[in-house]
Write an enzyme that holds these catalytic residues in place. Structure first.
Site, PDB file in Angstrom:
ATOM      1  N   ASP A   2       6.585 -21.078 -22.463  1.00 49.15           N
ATOM      2  CA  ASP A   2       7.828 -20.823 -21.711  1.00 49.15           C
ATOM      3  C   ASP A   2       8.140 -19.362 -21.370  1.00 49.15           C
ATOM      4  OD1 ASP A   2       7.884 -23.319 -22.864  1.00 49.15           O
ATOM      5  OD2 ASP A   2       9.812 -23.049 -23.851  1.00 49.15           O
ATOM      6  N   GLN A  50       6.922 -17.140 -24.645  1.00 50.42           N
ATOM      7  CA  GLN A  50       6.445 -17.730 -25.895  1.00 50.42           C
ATOM      8  C   GLN A  50       4.971 -17.377 -26.037  1.00 50.42           C
ATOM      9  OE1 GLN A  50       8.284 -20.213 -28.280  1.00 50.42           O
ATOM     10  NE2 GLN A  50       9.403 -18.448 -27.553  1.00 50.42           N
ATOM     11  N   SER A 103      12.121 -20.415 -27.796  1.00 53.17           N
ATOM     12  CA  SER A 103      12.621 -19.931 -26.502  1.00 53.17           C
ATOM     13  C   SER A 103      14.088 -19.533 -26.513  1.00 53.17           C
ATOM     14  CB  SER A 103      12.400 -21.008 -25.442  1.00 53.17           C
ATOM     15  OG  SER A 103      11.032 -21.032 -25.122  1.00 53.17           O
TER      16      SER A 103
HETATM   17  C1  FRU Z   1       9.413 -25.947 -24.384  1.00 56.08           C
HETATM   18  C2  FRU Z   1       9.439 -25.663 -25.871  1.00 56.08           C
HETATM   19  C3  FRU Z   1      10.809 -25.210 -26.306  1.00 56.08           C
HETATM   20  C4  FRU Z   1      10.513 -24.403 -27.546  1.00 56.08           C
HETATM   21  C5  FRU Z   1       9.213 -23.736 -27.179  1.00 56.08           C
HETATM   22  C6  FRU Z   1       8.306 -23.494 -28.337  1.00 56.08           C
HETATM   23  O1  FRU Z   1       8.181 -25.839 -23.795  1.00 56.08           O
HETATM   24  O2  FRU Z   1       9.002 -26.797 -26.574  1.00 56.08           O
HETATM   25  O3  FRU Z   1      11.710 -26.260 -26.528  1.00 56.08           O
HETATM   26  O4  FRU Z   1      11.514 -23.473 -27.807  1.00 56.08           O
HETATM   27  O5  FRU Z   1       8.590 -24.568 -26.227  1.00 56.08           O
HETATM   28  O6  FRU Z   1       7.237 -22.694 -27.965  1.00 56.08           O
END
Ligand code: FRU
Length: 474
Positions: free
Chosen positions: A35, A51, A95
């Site tokens: 993300d 991320q 995120s």
């Molecule tokens: C979405 C997600 C979010 C989480 C993140 C973890 O793609 O699953 O909900 O915060 O990725 O990397």
């Protein structure tokens, strides 16, 4: 942990295999990204966090990678902004978003903790005055498990998107009702440190079994909610990032809307996030992958996986969102190739080729039943963008695109006076197609052989290519 991760990246960033590295899209330096996070125009620069598991090209312990840009196209890497180094985020800095307040840059993110199979998520703050070094707030978390209302799951509570309206802060957070229905929780605050719960929104609509990465913003005189849905239905287990246009009632924190529409009709578009810049443009960027999809750059041992879409301007047209690649991309056009007014039938090779380019084509459908473009052709490979006139369906077919994930996606498209316009961006292992001025967009990753660089037009029945232009993007 932060220091070690930055050292690791320094030592390993040149060990990634360049075969599929994109030329004008943001990726991590090595390892895995998903993300987009904390997207903001701060002190004259665009900041995009993401991320990031720097250590392997698969998801793992999540950090916040950080890149900065003057024009949304060329990105420079900054050191990792957040490492999962506190008890409240020890299993991942998940995120979140950002906010500028009194010149300071704040990040609001989810602290993810797993203890003996029990998942706990809380909302945390970090801040910086130089937009490079971030300190975590001593009073973290700022929204604790105790502040989750009864009508919401105690496990899935993540991805805070903070925004400001009339002097107050609001945050939308992904959630579900604990009984299999996705919803968004809305909180308010005067200082970003103390938050009060307002409303749970959307459980009565069809929002999958869990909501992730919500975003809310104003566009003209409407409010827009964006959200990424998990398990919408069996056919669409992931990759359902949708929007709803409605009204945000600040007094009670409710969002009134009718229904959701997909943001992108392709394969790879998830967890989008938006920001508004100084020119009041609303810009969206998404993770150009989907959960559960094969990543050849991992399986081939290339030591990286994941990329962002091109940043796109979000516009409101006839009550629907539509999307335009940011104009800055035009300054990267090189070597214009152009053709005009060609009547044709069957299939033709163009005298143009490439693996990193923009192509814009408009077709007068005449009496053709099906027509379109074939990209990245060669060695039995092709990626087909086609329009079926009787069915009024536009398709993106990656069954013969090379290695990697396959499939075909469809979306309904009406011709304008029998004319179809396609603007497509190809970059090493990606294709983004903007149909009829971005009223529909389809995004997908493809992994062709490196020399499959041909471009073809094709038609069943007589068709006319009104104009076609192609530029290398470099
Ligand atoms: C979405 C997600 C979010 C989480 C993140 C973890 O793609 O699953 O909900 O915060 O990725 O990397």
């Amino acid at each position: 942990m932060l220091y070690e991760a930055n050292q690791y990246i320094k030592a390993n960033k040149d060990k990634v295999n360049s075969q599929y590295r994109l030329n004008y899209h943001l990726m991590g330096q090595c390892g895995w990204i998903n993300d987009p996070n904390g997207f903001i125009h701060y002190k004259d620069k665009y900041h995009l966090f993401y991320q990031h598991n720097p250590y392997d090209a698969v998801p793992g312990l999540m950090y916040w990678g950080h890149a900065v840009s003057d024009d949304l196209i060329k990105w420079n890497y900054l050191p990792i902004a957040l490492a999962p180094d506190k008890p409240y985020d020890k299993d991942g800095c998940f995120s979140g978003s950002s906010m500028e307040a009194n010149g300071r840059l704040y990040l609001m993110y989810t602290g993810h903790v797993v203890d003996g199979g029990d998942q706990r998520e809380t909302q945390c703050l970090a801040y910086s005055d130089d937009a490079i070094n971030f300190a975590k707030y001593k009073g973290n978390p700022v929204i604790s498990i105790e502040q989750i209302p009864n009508e919401a799951s105690k496990k899935d509570f993540r991805d805070p998107r903070v925004f400001k309206r009339n002097g107050k802060y609001y945050v939308v957070i992904g959630s579900n009702d604990g009984k299999g229905k996705g919803q968004v929780l809305i909180y308010t605050s005067l200082d970003m440190l103390h938050w009060a719960f307002l409303r749970a929104v959307g459980a009565e609509k069809n929002m999958g079994n869990n909501c992730e990465c919500p975003d809310m913003f104003r566009l003209q005189d409407r409010d827009v909610l964006i959200v990424s849905l998990q398990y919408l239905n069996e056919e669409k287990p992931y990759n359902s990032s949708v929007y709803a246009i409605g009204h945000f009632d600040e007094s009670v924190g409710d969002f009134i809307f009718d229904r959701c529409f997909p943001l992108d009709y392709g394969f790879d578009f998830y967890a989008p996030q938006t920001t508004e810049d100084v020119s009041s443009r609303r810009i969206i960027v998404a993770w150009m992958n989907e959960w559960g999809s094969e990543n050849p750059t991992y399986s081939l041992g290339h030591n990286w996986a994941g990329a962002m879409t091109l940043p796109r301007e979000v516009l409101l047209k006839d009550g629907m969102l539509c999307f335009k690649p940011v104009d800055e991309i035009k300054t990267y056009r090189r070597n214009e190739f152009s053709m005009e007014n060609i009547e044709f039938e069957g299939e033709r090779n163009l005298d143009a080729y490439g693996d990193s380019y923009e192509i814009e084509a408009s077709f007068d459908a005449r009496s053709a039943t099906e027509f379109g473009l074939k990209l990245r052709t060669g060695y039995g490979e092709e990626t087909i963008l086609s329009y079926n006139r009787a069915k009024k369906i536009f398709s993106f077919d990656r069954n013969k695109s090379g290695i990697g994930p396959k499939g075909e996606k469809h979306t309904e498209v009406e011709l304008d006076d029998n004319v179809l316009t396609i603007r497509a961006f190809v970059d090493k292992c990606s294709v983004e197609v903007f149909i009829n001025d971005g009223r529909k967009v389809m995004t997908g990753r493809i992994y062709p052989s490196k020399d499959s660089k041909g471009i073809r037009i094709f038609s069943r029945g007589a068709c006319k290519l009104l104009s076609l232009k192609k530029w290398d993007i470099a």
